[in-house]
Design a protein around this motif. Sequence first.
Motif, short mmCIF file in Angstrom:
data_model
loop_
_atom_site.label_atom_id
_atom_site.label_comp_id
_atom_site.label_asym_id
_atom_site.label_seq_id
_atom_site.Cartn_x
_atom_site.Cartn_y
_atom_site.Cartn_z
N HIS A 1 74.88 -18.95 36.73
CA HIS A 1 75.73 -19.59 37.72
C HIS A 1 76.82 -20.44 37.07
O HIS A 1 76.60 -21.06 36.03
CB HIS A 1 74.91 -20.46 38.67
N THR A 2 77.97 -20.48 37.71
CA THR A 2 79.07 -21.32 37.27
C THR A 2 79.51 -22.19 38.44
O THR A 2 79.15 -21.96 39.58
CB THR A 2 80.27 -20.47 36.79
N GLY A 3 80.32 -23.20 38.13
CA GLY A 3 80.92 -24.02 39.18
C GLY A 3 79.99 -25.04 39.81
O GLY A 3 80.26 -25.53 40.90
N GLY B 1 74.32 -26.82 44.91
CA GLY B 1 74.50 -25.89 43.80
C GLY B 1 73.38 -25.95 42.77
O GLY B 1 72.86 -24.93 42.34
N ARG B 2 73.00 -27.16 42.37
CA ARG B 2 71.98 -27.29 41.34
C ARG B 2 70.61 -26.85 41.85
O ARG B 2 69.81 -26.27 41.11
CB ARG B 2 71.92 -28.72 40.84
N SER B 3 70.32 -27.12 43.11
CA SER B 3 69.05 -26.66 43.69
C SER B 3 69.02 -25.14 43.79
O SER B 3 68.00 -24.51 43.48
CB SER B 3 68.85 -27.28 45.08
N GLU B 4 70.13 -24.54 44.22
CA GLU B 4 70.22 -23.08 44.29
C GLU B 4 70.09 -22.47 42.90
O GLU B 4 69.38 -21.47 42.71
CB GLU B 4 71.55 -22.69 44.93
N ASP B 5 70.75 -23.07 41.92
CA ASP B 5 70.68 -22.57 40.55
C ASP B 5 69.25 -22.65 40.01
O ASP B 5 68.77 -21.72 39.36
CB ASP B 5 71.63 -23.37 39.66
N ARG B 6 68.58 -23.75 40.28
CA ARG B 6 67.21 -23.92 39.82
C ARG B 6 66.30 -22.86 40.43
O ARG B 6 65.48 -22.25 39.73
CB ARG B 6 66.72 -25.32 40.20
N GLU C 1 78.23 -15.78 38.33
CA GLU C 1 78.58 -15.94 39.74
C GLU C 1 78.69 -17.43 40.06
O GLU C 1 77.86 -18.23 39.65
CB GLU C 1 77.53 -15.31 40.65
N GLY C 2 79.73 -17.78 40.81
CA GLY C 2 79.86 -19.14 41.28
C GLY C 2 78.75 -19.46 42.25
O GLY C 2 78.53 -18.74 43.22
N VAL C 3 78.02 -20.54 42.00
CA VAL C 3 76.86 -20.87 42.82
C VAL C 3 77.30 -21.44 44.17
O VAL C 3 78.32 -22.13 44.28
CB VAL C 3 75.94 -21.87 42.08
N GLY C 4 76.54 -21.12 45.21
CA GLY C 4 76.84 -21.67 46.53
C GLY C 4 76.61 -23.17 46.55
O GLY C 4 75.58 -23.66 46.08
N GLN C 5 77.56 -23.92 47.09
CA GLN C 5 77.48 -25.37 47.12
C GLN C 5 77.23 -25.91 48.53
O GLN C 5 76.72 -27.01 48.68
CB GLN C 5 78.79 -25.98 46.59
N ARG C 6 77.61 -25.17 49.53
CA ARG C 6 77.60 -25.69 50.90
C ARG C 6 76.38 -25.21 51.66
O ARG C 6 76.15 -24.01 51.83
CB ARG C 6 78.88 -25.25 51.62
N VAL D 1 70.18 -37.57 44.34
CA VAL D 1 68.86 -37.63 43.73
C VAL D 1 68.28 -36.22 43.70
O VAL D 1 68.09 -35.60 44.76
CB VAL D 1 67.94 -38.58 44.50
N GLY D 2 68.02 -35.71 42.50
CA GLY D 2 67.60 -34.33 42.36
C GLY D 2 66.37 -33.97 43.16
O GLY D 2 66.31 -32.92 43.81
N LEU D 3 65.35 -34.82 43.15
CA LEU D 3 64.11 -34.53 43.86
C LEU D 3 64.35 -34.42 45.36
O LEU D 3 63.87 -33.48 46.02
CB LEU D 3 63.06 -35.60 43.57
N LEU D 4 65.11 -35.35 45.91
CA LEU D 4 65.42 -35.31 47.34
C LEU D 4 66.22 -34.06 47.68
O LEU D 4 65.96 -33.40 48.69
CB LEU D 4 66.21 -36.55 47.76
N ARG D 5 67.22 -33.73 46.87
CA ARG D 5 68.05 -32.56 47.13
C ARG D 5 67.23 -31.28 47.07
O ARG D 5 67.41 -30.38 47.91
CB ARG D 5 69.21 -32.53 46.12
N ASN D 6 66.33 -31.19 46.10
CA ASN D 6 65.50 -29.99 45.97
C ASN D 6 64.57 -29.82 47.17
O ASN D 6 64.39 -28.71 47.68
CB ASN D 6 64.69 -30.03 44.68
N LEU D 7 63.97 -30.92 47.63
CA LEU D 7 63.08 -30.85 48.79
C LEU D 7 63.86 -30.49 50.05
O LEU D 7 63.40 -29.70 50.88
CB LEU D 7 62.35 -32.18 48.97
N HIS D 8 65.05 -31.10 50.21
CA HIS D 8 65.90 -30.79 51.35
C HIS D 8 66.29 -29.31 51.33
O HIS D 8 66.23 -28.63 52.36
CB HIS D 8 67.15 -31.68 51.30
N TYR D 9 66.67 -28.81 50.17
CA TYR D 9 67.04 -27.41 50.01
C TYR D 9 65.86 -26.49 50.36
O TYR D 9 66.02 -25.50 51.09
CB TYR D 9 67.49 -27.17 48.58
#
Length: 403
Positions: free
Chosen positions: A172-174, A181-186, A255-260, A359-367
């Motif tokens: 992933h890029t972008g 984006g980071r949660s999707e990439d992970r 591929e550009g990672v989805g951000q939204r 906060v990465g943990l919150l974002r990952n759980l939300h995702y």
Amino acid sequence: MEFLLIGTVGVCVLAVLHTYVLYPWRTTLQARQSSLPRQPELPITDWPTVRILMAVHNEERVLGQKLATLAAQDYRGPLHLMVADDQSTDRTPQLLRTFEFTGPRRQFTHTRNTRRSGKPATINRLAGAAGAEGIFVLTDASVLLRPDTITELVRPLVADPGLGVVDSRVVHTGMTVDGIGRSEDRYINQEVHLKQAESHDTGYFIGPFGGCWAIRAAAYTAVPDNFLVDDFFLCMSAYRAGWRGYSSDRAVVLEGVGQRLPHEFRRKVRIGSGNWQNLLRFQDLWWPPTQNALAYAFFCHKVLRWLTPLFVCLAVLCLLLLWQAGGNYWAGLLLKTAGGIALSTIVLDLVLGRLGLHVGLLRNLHYFMAMNAALLVGFVRYLTGIKTNVWQPSYRPPNDSAQ
């Protein structure tokens, strides 16, 4: 009755833990101990004909860069690029008309659908025109190839006649700190590693990365009308016909990672609806899951994961019955605690995000919660009937580089 409800909650929790934790851990461990070769190393002198099949619709933002990466391929065999424009209304037709795909043993053809048909029907038409010889590379306009991507997709197919499909590894890029984006990439990285482990351990991977992958022309089966997830259907059809699969770590794409989140939610809803089409179409490949390695992988990796939203709903219902009808204090406490954590996670992530704090943990759980909610909505859409598989391109940020 109380014992049955508690047992049902336990089964639901175990099923979710198995698909997300236990199965990936076990498969990765077994792959490390597997005797299967991780990558064919045999020298190749006779490279087969490759036909790149691509359906496009309103892709002017990414198409120029995509075509440039296709022109830069170092593949040494015959290479035929076949693009079908599915009634684009932007500059996509102009970009195709002015594109030059020159070089020894290279061909380029582009056509335009007479009416809006959707990606699966468009790819079916291209595959029918290409014939039943050689290898197809199916790719999306938003996915950029490195110069050796097609070579590395084809290499395992040449070295092993029993392989029918080969998957690529997406990078992933972008990515930015805001958005998902980071949660999707992970999540995608975990999926890539799991599929590689599956193919090393069992000789199969469960579903390709649809943005770029290879399938033998002889293994191609026309996708049915209204099927939404065509790449999964094609892969499983090849397995049903007796072919095996390999997930390559050398065939790299960008591929550009989805951000939204709203865009990814809509995409996951569509995928969730298509998952149920494939789940029922290929029931013989996963039930019973003890019949062979493919069935076990299919059941644990995909079926249990697609059922996760239903497991959660069932567990909540059982806890609610235990609490309200049975007066079980612990069931009520667990239900209120879990609900409070879920609600707090969503609210905190949204509020902190507005303040520029991520906060990465919150974002990952939300995702995770949002994507499973999308799967649940997709299930409802499937039950109400899928009337069309015509698509709109998913939003992706611009790619930085194809190198």
